[in-house]
Design a protein around this motif. Structure first.
Motif, PDB file in Angstrom:
ATOM      1  N   UNK A 282       0.812  -1.213   0.000  1.00  0.00           N
ATOM      2  CA  UNK A 282       0.000   0.000   0.000  1.00  0.00           C
ATOM      3  C   UNK A 282       0.849   1.267   0.000  1.00  0.00           C
ATOM      4  N   UNK A 283       0.227   2.366  -0.411  1.00  0.00           N
ATOM      5  CA  UNK A 283       0.887   3.663  -0.308  1.00  0.00           C
ATOM      6  C   UNK A 283       1.365   4.192  -1.641  1.00  0.00           C
ATOM      7  N   UNK A 284       1.176   5.501  -1.847  1.00  0.00           N
ATOM      8  CA  UNK A 284       1.554   6.110  -3.124  1.00  0.00           C
ATOM      9  C   UNK A 284       3.061   6.083  -3.338  1.00  0.00           C
ATOM     10  N   UNK A 285       3.858   6.127  -2.244  1.00  0.00           N
ATOM     11  CA  UNK A 285       5.311   6.134  -2.428  1.00  0.00           C
ATOM     12  C   UNK A 285       5.787   4.810  -3.017  1.00  0.00           C
ATOM     13  N   UNK A 286       5.139   3.698  -2.658  1.00  0.00           N
ATOM     14  CA  UNK A 286       5.511   2.419  -3.257  1.00  0.00           C
ATOM     15  C   UNK A 286       5.059   2.356  -4.716  1.00  0.00           C
ATOM     16  N   UNK A 287       3.930   2.994  -5.032  1.00  0.00           N
ATOM     17  CA  UNK A 287       3.500   3.074  -6.428  1.00  0.00           C
ATOM     18  C   UNK A 287       4.526   3.852  -7.258  1.00  0.00           C
ATOM     19  N   UNK A 288       5.036   4.937  -6.694  1.00  0.00           N
ATOM     20  CA  UNK A 288       6.065   5.713  -7.401  1.00  0.00           C
ATOM     21  C   UNK A 288       7.332   4.865  -7.601  1.00  0.00           C
ATOM     22  N   UNK A 289       7.708   4.094  -6.586  1.00  0.00           N
ATOM     23  CA  UNK A 289       8.876   3.214  -6.730  1.00  0.00           C
ATOM     24  C   UNK A 289       8.680   2.234  -7.875  1.00  0.00           C
ATOM     25  N   UNK A 290       7.482   1.689  -7.991  1.00  0.00           N
ATOM     26  CA  UNK A 290       7.194   0.723  -9.056  1.00  0.00           C
ATOM     27  C   UNK A 290       7.288   1.371 -10.435  1.00  0.00           C
ATOM     28  N   UNK A 291       6.838   2.610 -10.532  1.00  0.00           N
ATOM     29  CA  UNK A 291       6.913   3.308 -11.818  1.00  0.00           C
ATOM     30  C   UNK A 291       8.368   3.612 -12.167  1.00  0.00           C
ATOM     31  N   UNK A 292       9.191   3.935 -11.170  1.00  0.00           N
ATOM     32  CA  UNK A 292      10.626   4.122 -11.426  1.00  0.00           C
ATOM     33  C   UNK A 292      11.244   2.835 -11.949  1.00  0.00           C
ATOM     34  N   UNK A 293      10.871   1.706 -11.344  1.00  0.00           N
ATOM     35  CA  UNK A 293      11.375   0.410 -11.801  1.00  0.00           C
ATOM     36  C   UNK A 293      10.929   0.134 -13.233  1.00  0.00           C
ATOM     37  N   UNK A 294       9.686   0.452 -13.529  1.00  0.00           N
ATOM     38  CA  UNK A 294       9.168   0.277 -14.888  1.00  0.00           C
ATOM     39  C   UNK A 294       9.979   1.087 -15.891  1.00  0.00           C
ATOM     40  N   UNK A 295      10.226   2.354 -15.566  1.00  0.00           N
ATOM     41  CA  UNK A 295      10.976   3.230 -16.481  1.00  0.00           C
ATOM     42  C   UNK A 295      12.396   2.729 -16.691  1.00  0.00           C
ATOM     43  N   UNK A 296      13.018   2.207 -15.627  1.00  0.00           N
ATOM     44  CA  UNK A 296      14.391   1.702 -15.749  1.00  0.00           C
ATOM     45  C   UNK A 296      14.440   0.469 -16.635  1.00  0.00           C
ATOM     46  N   UNK A 297      13.475  -0.428 -16.462  1.00  0.00           N
ATOM     47  CA  UNK A 297      13.447  -1.623 -17.306  1.00  0.00           C
ATOM     48  C   UNK A 297      13.241  -1.284 -18.769  1.00  0.00           C
ATOM     49  N   UNK A 298      12.368  -0.319 -19.034  1.00  0.00           N
ATOM     50  CA  UNK A 298      12.133   0.129 -20.416  1.00  0.00           C
ATOM     51  C   UNK A 298      13.410   0.718 -21.005  1.00  0.00           C
ATOM     52  N   UNK A 299      14.172   1.448 -20.172  1.00  0.00           N
ATOM     53  CA  UNK A 299      15.443   2.027 -20.640  1.00  0.00           C
ATOM     54  C   UNK A 299      16.436   0.948 -21.057  1.00  0.00           C
ATOM     55  N   UNK A 345       5.372   8.699   5.118  1.00  0.00           N
ATOM     56  CA  UNK A 345       4.842   7.932   3.982  1.00  0.00           C
ATOM     57  C   UNK A 345       4.226   6.619   4.448  1.00  0.00           C
ATOM     58  N   UNK A 346       4.940   5.883   5.302  1.00  0.00           N
ATOM     59  CA  UNK A 346       4.419   4.599   5.764  1.00  0.00           C
ATOM     60  C   UNK A 346       3.208   4.779   6.687  1.00  0.00           C
ATOM     61  N   UNK A 347       3.247   5.793   7.531  1.00  0.00           N
ATOM     62  CA  UNK A 347       2.110   6.046   8.415  1.00  0.00           C
ATOM     63  C   UNK A 347       0.869   6.463   7.624  1.00  0.00           C
ATOM     64  N   UNK A 348       1.060   7.262   6.578  1.00  0.00           N
ATOM     65  CA  UNK A 348      -0.075   7.648   5.735  1.00  0.00           C
ATOM     66  C   UNK A 348      -0.641   6.441   5.008  1.00  0.00           C
ATOM     67  N   UNK A 349       0.248   5.556   4.527  1.00  0.00           N
ATOM     68  CA  UNK A 349      -0.204   4.337   3.840  1.00  0.00           C
ATOM     69  C   UNK A 349      -1.007   3.456   4.786  1.00  0.00           C
ATOM     70  N   UNK A 350      -0.500   3.281   6.006  1.00  0.00           N
ATOM     71  CA  UNK A 350      -1.193   2.432   6.974  1.00  0.00           C
ATOM     72  C   UNK A 350      -2.456   3.112   7.510  1.00  0.00           C
ATOM     73  N   UNK A 351      -2.440   4.430   7.606  1.00  0.00           N
ATOM     74  CA  UNK A 351      -3.646   5.158   8.011  1.00  0.00           C
ATOM     75  C   UNK A 351      -4.766   4.902   7.013  1.00  0.00           C
ATOM     76  N   UNK A 352      -4.403   4.920   5.721  1.00  0.00           N
ATOM     77  CA  UNK A 352      -5.392   4.655   4.672  1.00  0.00           C
ATOM     78  C   UNK A 352      -5.880   3.214   4.730  1.00  0.00           C
ATOM     79  N   UNK A 353      -4.936   2.278   4.937  1.00  0.00           N
ATOM     80  CA  UNK A 353      -5.303   0.860   4.989  1.00  0.00           C
ATOM     81  C   UNK A 353      -6.135   0.539   6.222  1.00  0.00           C
TER      82      UNK A 353
END
Length: 464
Positions: A282-299, A345-353
């Motif tokens: 959970x959490x938007x920061x982990x979503x951003x990490x995944x998109x960074x990984x996606x961009x690196x793999x495409x590169x 970031x983690x507290x906001x993610x867990x607050x949402x969950x």
């Protein structure tokens, strides 16, 4: 592809072999056929895993642990000059190799992806390792934490890609020459080594300058420090810069992040096309990490739709919002967060969950220097919890600083309106939590020290 052993690394001795970074290098060298030995201060699962691979692991530090035929001694920046094994190596004229130099040597002849940033390195490196592995590319990787799958922080793969976590704390990431580098964020941390943001920017600029000609830098378009760094790098004509994030200007734009309990659904716009995939944390920061990984793999030339599907197979990394279990209707989750930005970031993610449930936190500050500089911000982050227990500072490699205690955090948290309980005796935490928790609550153990050991003890106590 099976690279040989780097020069002088056929019989290495590691001081502090059980550490996250050191053990990963030791594992890869063992898998490549080196006769690996080393020492650590205490027994651990990591020590046993190394022995299972064929390494010799001594407990405690003593000159006699250093074999007469050791080809080199590998150290990290945490090893003190008065360590008896280091002193013995100097006396015998054995080559001393820094951990970063050893890792750089392991990457020679391969296609390295180096993941840097103040936060999120371990998660993003792990996402790449899992997704590339699931695509059958069999990468080598060295990560600062253990994956849930395949359960290790390092692996020697047969493929041509090497994914490495690049540590800025002691400037050791300057040793690497990646084909693709990721910079997730740039903030002031590691106060014992950096006195200002200018020093941080200079360090990351040096790292970016190490990318091989024609290589790619993947960097956040949203985080202010990363944006500033990008503006300083535009004159590097041999470097391709790919930005990612929610900014309209991002090359890989995050269109939408949809929370789904302890997972997220992420939609990005890449090359004018929409692409949707699932992130299993959970959490938007982990979503951003995944998109960074996606961009690196495409590169690296990997099709985006293949990577998006593979990223959905990532199930997490230990200590990054890792569910430790449930007892008496209370879920216990572990977080490695120790910097205020990570904590928030983690507290906001867990607050949402958590939804309508309460969020209880057991926080252990990490390092006296970090607490001295950021204690107020740590305390303010704890306002996101319904109640917190704050432990004494985990010193790691540091000596105490007069006047710097957990009280700095507790006072700041209370001043901001947080419900905080000081707990000086770590072993009493399970009883404290049992007195606070009720069915439906989420309990988060948080910090980079041994607070992680409390999760199973809290679960056991709740079951009584």
């Amino acid at each position: 592809m099976t690279p040989g052993l780097p020069p002088a690394m056929d019989r290495p001795h590691f001081i502090g072999i059980g550490g996250a970074g050191m053990s990963g290098i030791a594992k890869i060298l063992t898998q490549r056929g080196a006769e690996v030995a080393g020492s650590d201060s205490r027994e651990s699962v990591t020590a046993e895993a190394l022995r299972a691979l064929g390494a010799t692991v001594h407990i405690g530090h003593a000159a006699e642990h250093l074999a007469a035929d050791a080809s080199c001694v590998v150290v990290s920046s945490a090893i003190r000059e008065d360590n008896p094994e280091l002193a013995a190596a100097r006396e015998r004229g054995i080559e001393i190799v820094h951990r970063s130099d050893a890792l750089a040597a392991l990457m020679n002849g391969l296609r390295p992806i180096a993941v840097a940033g103040t936060h999120g390195k371990t998660t993003t490196t792990s996402m790449l390792a899992v997704s590339l592995s699931s695509l059958g590319l069999d990468p080598s990787y060295a990560i600062g934490g253990d994956l849930d799958v395949p359960g290790s922080n390092a692996l020697h793969g047969t493929g041509e890609i090497f994914v490495a976590e690049a540590d800025e704390s002691d400037r050791s990431f300057h040793k690497y020459a990646p084909e693709v580098a990721i910079v997730l964020n740039v903030e002031l941390d590691h106060h014992a080594n950096y006195a200002s943001m200018d020093e941080i920017y200079d360090s990351f600029e040096t790292f970016a300058g190490k990318i091989v000609p024609g290589g790619t830098l993947v960097i956040s378009a949203d985080q202010s420090g990363a944006v500033e760094l990008t503006s300083r790098l535009r004159d590097l004509s041999s470097l391709k810069v790919v930005t990612y994030g929610e900014s309209e200007s991002a090359d890989v734009r995050i269109h939408k992040i949809t929370p789904r309990g302890l997972t997220s659904e992420v939609t990005v716009v890449l090359g004018g096309k929409f692409l949707t995939f699932t992130v299993s944390v959970p959490g938007s920061h982990y979503a951003h990490n995944a998109v960074a990984a996606l961009a690196a793999g495409v590169a690296l030339g990997i099709p985006a739709h293949n990577l998006a599907s593979a990223l959905g197979k990532y199930t997490g990394v230990k200590r990054r919002l890792q569910l430790k279990g449930e007892s008496a209707g209370v879920q216990v989750i572990d977080s490695y967060a120790h910097h205020p930005t990570e904590m928030t970031a983690d507290l906001e993610a867990m607050r949402s969950a958590a939804g309508d449930s309460r969020l209880l936190v057991v926080f252990q500050p990490h390092l006296y220097s970090r607490t001295q500089e950021l204690g107020t911000e740590m305390g303010q982050a704890l306002t996101l919890a319904d109640a917190s227990a704050v432990l004494d500072i985990y010193p790691a490699r540091e000596d105490p600083i007069p006047g710097v205690t957990s009280t700095l955090i507790i006072d700041a948290a209370r001043a901001a309106g947080a419900d905080v309980t000081p707990v000086a005796d770590k072993e009493s935490v399970p009883d404290v939590v049992a007195g606070m928790a009720r069915p439906g609550d989420l309990v988060l153990t948080m910090g980079a020290g041994d607070v992680t050991d409390l999760g199973p003890k809290i679960l056991a106590r709740l079951s009584h």
